[in-house]
Structures are given as structure tokens and as C-alpha cells.
Motif scaffolding. Structure first.
Motif, PDB file in Angstrom:
ATOM      1  N   UNK A 123       0.822  -1.214   0.000  1.00 26.21           N
ATOM      2  CA  UNK A 123       0.000   0.000   0.000  1.00 26.21           C
ATOM      3  C   UNK A 123       0.855   1.262   0.000  1.00 26.21           C
ATOM      4  N   UNK A 124       2.006   1.221   0.668  1.00 22.57           N
ATOM      5  CA  UNK A 124       2.857   2.412   0.748  1.00 22.57           C
ATOM      6  C   UNK A 124       3.475   2.756  -0.603  1.00 22.57           C
ATOM      7  N   UNK A 125       3.632   1.773  -1.470  1.00 27.81           N
ATOM      8  CA  UNK A 125       4.087   2.046  -2.833  1.00 27.81           C
ATOM      9  C   UNK A 125       2.925   2.491  -3.716  1.00 27.81           C
ATOM     10  N   UNK A 126       1.846   1.754  -3.701  1.00 25.53           N
ATOM     11  CA  UNK A 126       0.705   2.063  -4.563  1.00 25.53           C
ATOM     12  C   UNK A 126       0.137   3.444  -4.250  1.00 25.53           C
ATOM     13  N   UNK A 127      -0.024   3.750  -2.975  1.00 23.27           N
ATOM     14  CA  UNK A 127      -0.566   5.057  -2.603  1.00 23.27           C
ATOM     15  C   UNK A 127       0.375   6.190  -3.018  1.00 23.27           C
ATOM     16  N   UNK A 128       1.680   5.977  -2.855  1.00 25.02           N
ATOM     17  CA  UNK A 128       2.651   7.005  -3.234  1.00 25.02           C
ATOM     18  C   UNK A 128       2.629   7.263  -4.727  1.00 25.02           C
ATOM     19  N   UNK A 129       2.562   6.202  -5.524  1.00 27.53           N
ATOM     20  CA  UNK A 129       2.564   6.363  -6.973  1.00 27.53           C
ATOM     21  C   UNK A 129       1.290   7.060  -7.448  1.00 27.53           C
ATOM     22  N   UNK A 130       0.160   6.700  -6.870  1.00 27.28           N
ATOM     23  CA  UNK A 130      -1.092   7.360  -7.251  1.00 27.28           C
ATOM     24  C   UNK A 130      -1.069   8.842  -6.896  1.00 27.28           C
ATOM     25  N   UNK A 131      -0.563   9.161  -5.723  1.00 22.41           N
ATOM     26  CA  UNK A 131      -0.515  10.559  -5.298  1.00 22.41           C
ATOM     27  C   UNK A 131       0.383  11.375  -6.225  1.00 22.41           C
ATOM     28  N   UNK A 132       1.516  10.808  -6.605  1.00 19.84           N
ATOM     29  CA  UNK A 132       2.444  11.504  -7.489  1.00 19.84           C
ATOM     30  C   UNK A 132       1.842  11.704  -8.879  1.00 19.84           C
ATOM     31  N   UNK A 133       1.117  10.718  -9.363  1.00 17.50           N
ATOM     32  CA  UNK A 133       0.553  10.773 -10.714  1.00 17.50           C
ATOM     33  C   UNK A 133      -0.648  11.707 -10.815  1.00 17.50           C
ATOM     34  N   UNK A 150      -4.460   3.604 -16.655  1.00 16.96           N
ATOM     35  CA  UNK A 150      -5.262   4.470 -15.804  1.00 16.96           C
ATOM     36  C   UNK A 150      -4.619   5.794 -15.481  1.00 16.96           C
ATOM     37  N   UNK A 151      -3.381   6.007 -15.915  1.00 18.46           N
ATOM     38  CA  UNK A 151      -2.707   7.279 -15.638  1.00 18.46           C
ATOM     39  C   UNK A 151      -3.497   8.449 -16.214  1.00 18.46           C
ATOM     40  N   UNK A 152      -4.024   8.284 -17.421  1.00 26.25           N
ATOM     41  CA  UNK A 152      -4.772   9.363 -18.055  1.00 26.25           C
ATOM     42  C   UNK A 152      -5.980   9.801 -17.254  1.00 26.25           C
ATOM     43  N   UNK A 153      -6.589   8.873 -16.502  1.00 26.77           N
ATOM     44  CA  UNK A 153      -7.764   9.210 -15.696  1.00 26.77           C
ATOM     45  C   UNK A 153      -7.409  10.102 -14.504  1.00 26.77           C
ATOM     46  N   UNK A 154      -6.119  10.178 -14.178  1.00 25.17           N
ATOM     47  CA  UNK A 154      -5.667  11.016 -13.073  1.00 25.17           C
ATOM     48  C   UNK A 154      -5.231  12.400 -13.533  1.00 25.17           C
ATOM     49  N   UNK A 155      -5.388  12.668 -14.848  1.00 25.23           N
ATOM     50  CA  UNK A 155      -4.982  13.960 -15.393  1.00 25.23           C
ATOM     51  C   UNK A 155      -6.205  14.830 -15.640  1.00 25.23           C
ATOM     52  N   UNK A 156      -6.195  16.040 -15.133  1.00 23.89           N
ATOM     53  CA  UNK A 156      -7.313  16.957 -15.313  1.00 23.89           C
ATOM     54  C   UNK A 156      -7.463  17.335 -16.774  1.00 23.89           C
ATOM     55  N   UNK A 172      -7.025   7.090  -8.517  1.00 20.43           N
ATOM     56  CA  UNK A 172      -6.180   5.899  -8.451  1.00 20.43           C
ATOM     57  C   UNK A 172      -6.060   5.286  -9.831  1.00 20.43           C
ATOM     58  N   UNK A 173      -4.854   4.881 -10.195  1.00 19.93           N
ATOM     59  CA  UNK A 173      -4.640   4.223 -11.480  1.00 19.93           C
ATOM     60  C   UNK A 173      -5.191   2.807 -11.443  1.00 19.93           C
ATOM     61  N   UNK A 174      -5.988   2.458 -12.426  1.00 18.27           N
ATOM     62  CA  UNK A 174      -6.585   1.126 -12.468  1.00 18.27           C
ATOM     63  C   UNK A 174      -5.539   0.044 -12.675  1.00 18.27           C
ATOM     64  N   UNK A 175      -4.360   0.426 -13.148  1.00 16.67           N
ATOM     65  CA  UNK A 175      -3.290  -0.543 -13.380  1.00 16.67           C
ATOM     66  C   UNK A 175      -2.486  -0.899 -12.153  1.00 16.67           C
ATOM     67  N   UNK A 176      -2.818  -0.316 -11.020  1.00 16.72           N
ATOM     68  CA  UNK A 176      -2.138  -0.645  -9.760  1.00 16.72           C
ATOM     69  C   UNK A 176      -3.109  -1.351  -8.828  1.00 16.72           C
ATOM     70  N   UNK A 177      -2.729  -2.516  -8.321  1.00 13.58           N
ATOM     71  CA  UNK A 177      -3.592  -3.279  -7.427  1.00 13.58           C
ATOM     72  C   UNK A 177      -2.784  -3.844  -6.262  1.00 13.58           C
TER      73      UNK A 177
END
Length: 554
Positions: A123-133, A150-156, A172-177
Motif C-alpha cells: 500500500x505504501x508504494x501504490x498510494x505514493x505512486x497514485x498521489x504523485x501521478x 489508468x494514468x490518463x484518468x488522473x490527469x485533469x 487511483x490508477x486502475x493498473x495498480x492493485x
């Protein structure tokens, strides 16, 4: 930025471990390794020069050398890199496996903790990557996650003016689980066999729950999982003190009790402080001291192979520089050899490629516009209708020893092209970089790059793709080329090292024809240190190994 568990990696990843052959050329001070990477602490305190970091000390928002130097002691990533930048498994990851180079399963080792005692888990990796993206956060390293589904879904969404017009579709990126506390999966948008190699970089570091509770406070006093922990807050203009983390689970345990990272606005002042013994390490030698430092410091002066690449970026958003013939002409008007001899005493190598010699894929003389050709340069300026009556403004950050060589470039423009110049070197680094993100430069600007991970791809996509436009990346020239990006994509998705390098070199050719940057020099890292310390070592990423430094008679 070490292949021990090679059996845990797919064959294709092993093929992409782009290994450099460089090693320290310094004397006894840093050439010897410590008795053991996990040697007992020796105690004492030492100090090191740094410039002002651009941003608060958060991995996802740190893409420059000063902040990275601090974070390198505070954090350990999924993987690490050995003395020749080979991939090793001394980090948090037990393994990374994939059958198709698209879907990756990352398994973590047991027992790793952050410096507040909380676990380093999936979780500490997945959450960090989502927050950064997530684009509203405006983090500089966001672009490193652009190939995750799912990166594109995190872009305004952006309006015609390039400004956000609403909120992203997801956080959250759908590609991270997260599969379980020790396992998470990553789905990429296409094959990328080099994925494990990239994950030792700062952008991919984990974050504890304390970060998400208060990101602002965290940025002043980060909590990491590395050999050193923050003892004090980071104070702008002053620095931060780090202390040994005794429960560190990695092998590269810190020897000294504390490390003072001292911010200087002028490297010349830092150099004087090492000379008089009030500072212990400077990893940038002022140009006017290069000829005298070896004799003055003896084996306390060292040279280390480096991945560093110095260039002049061209602000493509300025109409004056939008014709590539102008950019080509400026490059052809520069005598790099003369500058390296006169100012750097031969300790720099004229750059004739946008990929550094220390990685596989470098080609000598790849750039046909990177050698002096005054006649052709003038012809190109005339063809482009360049207004020679207006001076060229040359930008560089203050206090870092760039004045002399940037002025030499200006003098060559004046002599070879009949174009006067104005030096714009009044901004400190933490002011200079934000101006570049705001399209504030009015002429060529000095920047440098050291690789984040050992691949030619790292000199291309993170620097020159549209996904790397600031603030999500480091494309400060705001260069855009579909042909370039298609070739990089082909390299990313190649199934062999040979095919990848071929595609990357073709992308490099497009870049060097368009010239959004003017390659200038490849460098060495030169350090001096006080008599108080030993084992000063610098890796090819130009980062001092803070944990390895030992204090004499602490």
C-alpha cells in the motif's frame, strides 16, 4: 540509481540490464570500499555542501540533484544499483516478475519499516505512486507513471489555453492493485521490459501514512526507509541534519552518527570552507580551482565517472527560436573543445550526442551540428531570417560556477555570428527551475541531466516527450515531436536490447536534427573533502553515498 536475485527476473529484463563499465578513478580516500556494506557504525558527524532544493523533500516532487542527494540517504527503493549501475536486489523488492513485460507482480521482502516504525508494504508504494501521478498535486515526477494503465484518468482535462478545466476522472490508477501486504501488481499500457530498472529512481519510493496525514509538514521533515533519518526540519537557506537509522533493513548501513546537509548559495564559498576545514565535502569544484585542487588536496581530491550531461535548452515557445535552422546554427557556432580546455582544464568532454557515453546506445559524433562550423552557421541564420541586431539572452543559475563557460558561449556567438549577448545569471536554483516551468526564459538556458536509471531511454523520454512537459516532467524546452515519441515507444516495447537501442538511437537522431537542446559537455564528478573523513564515494548518478562516509577519530 545491484543482479543478485536474477532467477526472480524474466530473461527479457536481464537482457535490459544496461551495465556501465565505469569505476572510481580517485585515490585511497574513496576508492576503497568499506570493510563491509553492513559494517558497524563508526560514529561522529560530517557536513556536505548542497544547493537549495527546488521543492519540499517529497520523492514524487523531487527531480533535481539537491533534493535527490538528501532523499538518497532517507529512502531505499524497490531495487538498487551497483557500482557499475547494474540492477541489484538490495532494496525492498523480493522480486518483480512478468511473462509479457506488461503485467508485473511485485513481491516485497518482510521486515522493512519506515523510520516511524510503520511497515513498508504494498500500500505504501501504490498510494505514493497514485498521489504523485494525480495531476492536481502538480508533482514533477508524475510523468514517470504515464505508462501505467489508468494514468490518463488522473490527469485533469485541459482547455485551449492549456489550463485545467475540471477534476480528473479518478484518483487511483486502475493498473495498480494491492494483492496483499507484501504483493502488488502493475499493468502497463504496453510492453516495457526495462520496468524493474526504472523503479530504483526517486519517483518510485514508498511513502508512509504520515505523509498523507500532512504532506506539508512531511516535506519539511520526511520519514523514509533508508539508512538515514531526518533529525531536524529542512530550513530553506540553511539545510537539514540527518541521523543514522539503526533499524535500517538494507545492507548499506550508515557509519556516521549525523550528517549536516548545508545549503550554500555560492559553490566558491563552500570550496573555501572545505579549504579551511569548516566543511567536509564539496562535490562541485569551481572552474577556477580545477587546476589547483589535485595538488592542494592530494588523495582528498577525487574524480568519479559520471552520467552527467550539460546542455543549453532552447525555449521553443519564443518565436525567435522556433526555426530549427536557428537552433542548429547556434550549436554550430560553439567551439566546445576550446571551452573545455580553457575553462575546465580538459575535465569535460565535448558532447556530440544527447545520450551520455556511460550507457549502452551512445554514439560518438551522432550530432552533426555539434562541431564548430562558422560558415554553415551563418548561412543557416541568413536562410532563417534571424535578426542579428537583437542580443541573445543566455540564462544560467547563480552561484554554481556556470558564469565563465556561459559567457564563453556568448563571446563565441558574438565572434562567429555577429550577435551580441546578455548574461541572465541572477537566480538561485530554486528560483531558476520554476521560471523554466512557467516558460519564463527568453533565450538559451543552461541545464544538466544525470540519469535516473541506466538506460538511453532516460536521456530521451523524461527530457523530451510531451508527457514530460512541466510540471509533470523535465521537458523545459517544451519540445513536441510525434516522430520522436513513436520511436521512443518502439524502444520501450522492444523485446530485445538490440532492437530497443536501435529505436532509441533513431529517436535520438530526430532530436538532434530538431535541436530543442544544444548538447555541450559530458562530465566527471570532482570532489574534495576535509581530513576528518574517509570513504567519500560518488556513483554514476552523481550522488554521494552518505551512508558510506566514515569520520576519522569521531
Amino acid at each position: 540509481m545491484k543482479i543478485r536475485r536474477i532467477a526472480s527476473v524474466t530473461a527479457s529484463v536481464a537482457a535490459f540490464a544496461l551495465v556501465m563499465t565505469a569505476c572510481s578513478s580517485g585515490g585511497g580516500n574513496g576508492a576503497e570500499a568499506s570493510d563491509s556494506p553492513a559494517a558497524e557504525a563508526t560514529g561522529g558527524s560530517f557536513s556536505m555542501y548542497i544547493g537549495e532544493p527546488e521543492n519540499p523533500l517529497v520523492p514524487g516532487n523531487t527531480a533535481e540533484s539537491e533534493g535527490h542527494q538528501i532523499l538518497s540517504g532517507l529512502f531505499t527503493g524497490l531495487v538498487t544499483y551497483g557500482p557499475k549501475t547494474e540492477l541489484t536486489w538490495d532494496g525492498v523488492a523480493e522480486s518483480m516478475e512478468s511473462s509479457d513485460s506488461i503485467n508485473w507482480t511485485v513481491k516485497l521482502k518482510d521486515g522493512w519499516t519506515f523510520q516511524d516504525g510503520t511497515p513498508v508494504d504494498a500500500e505504501s508504494f501504490v498510494d505514493a505512486w497514485n498521489y504523485t501521478a494525480y495531476s492536481p498535486n502538480g508533482y514533477t515526477n508524475s510523468g514517470f507513471f504515464s505508462n501505467i494503465v489508468g494514468y490518463g484518468d488522473l490527469q485533469a482535462p485541459l482547455g485551449a489555453d492549456g489550463k485545467p478545466t475540471g477534476d480528473p476522472a479518478a484518483k487511483e490508477m486502475s493498473g495498480l492493485k494491492v494483492v496483499d501486504p507484501q504483493t502488488f501488481t502493475v499493468e502497463l499500457t504496453g510492453p516495457f521490459a526495462q520496468f524493474p530498472i526504472t523503479t530504483g529512481y526517486t519517483a518510485f519510493f514508498p511513502l508512509p501514512k504520515a505523509f498523507f496525514a500532512d504532506p506539508v509538514a512531511y516535506g519539511k521533515k520526511p520519514i523514509g526507509n533508508g539508512p538515514l533519518q531526518a533529525e531536524t526540519e529542512m530550513v530553506p537557506g540553511q539545510g537539514i541534519t540527518l541521523a543514522r537509522y539503526d533499524d535500517y533493513k538494507g545492507t548499506n548501513k550508515a557509519h556516521a552518527d549525523t550528517v549536516e546537509m548545508r545549503v550554500y548559495t555560492d559553490v566558491n564559498t563552500a570550496y573555501l570552507d572545505v579549504q579551511n576545514g569548516s566543511l567536509d565535502i564539496v562535490d562541485t569544484i569551481p572552474p577556477d580551482a580545477i587546476t589547483t585542487a589535485p595538488d592542494e588536496f592530494g588523495d582528498r581530491y577525487q574524480e568519479f565517472p559520471s552520467s552527467s550531461f550539460t546542455y543549453m535548452g532552447i525555449p521553443l515557445y519564443q518565436p525567435r527560436f522556433q526555426d530549427k535552422r536557428v537552433r542548429q546554427a547556434l550549436s554550430e557556432a560553439i567551439d566546445r573543445e576550446a571551452i573545455t580546455k580553457a575553462i575546465f582544464n580538459g575535465t569535460r568532454e565535448p558532447a556530440t550526442d544527447a545520450i551520455a557515453p556511460v550507457v549502452d546506445g551512445y554514439r560518438e559524433d551522432a550530432c552533426k551540428y555539434c562541431t564548430l562550423d562558422v560558415e554553415d552557421a551563418n548561412k543557416k541564420l541568413d536562410e532563417a531570417g534571424f535578426d542579428r541586431s537583437q542580443p541573445i539572452e543566455l540564462w544560467f543559475n547563480a552561484g554554481a560556477g556556470h558564469d565563465a563557460w556561459v559567457e564563453a558561449v556568448g563571446n563565441q556567438f558574438k565572434k562567429n555570428l555577429g550577435v551580441d549577448f546578455v548574461l541572465k545569471g541572477d537566480l538561485q536554483f530554486d528560483q531558476y527551475l520554476p521560471l523554466s516551468e512557467e516558460k519564463g526564459f527568453t533565450g538559451p538556458f543552461r541545464l544538466g541531466w544525470s540519469m535516473d536509471y541506466p538506460s538511453p531511454q532516460n536521456y530521451l523520454e523524461p527530457l523530451h516527450s510531451t508527457k514530460a512537459f512541466p510540471p509533470a516532467g523535465s521537458n523545459r524546452a517544451f519540445y513536441s515531436s510525434p516522430e520522436f515519441e513513436d520511436l521512443v515507444k518502439q524502444g520501450n516495447e522492444a523485446s530485445s536490447n538490440e532492437d530497443a537501442i536501435k529505436a532509441y538511437q533513431q529517436a535520438d537522431d530526430v532530436l538532434l536534427e530538431d535541436m530543442p537542446i544544444i548538447p555541450m559537455f559530458f562530465g566527471l564528478t570532482q570532489t574534495v573533502n576535509s581530513e576528518r573523513i574517509t570513504h567519500v564515494n560518488v556513483d554514476a548518478f552523481t550522488t554521494v553515498d552518505l551512508a558510506a562516509v566514515e569520520v576519522v577519530n569521531p
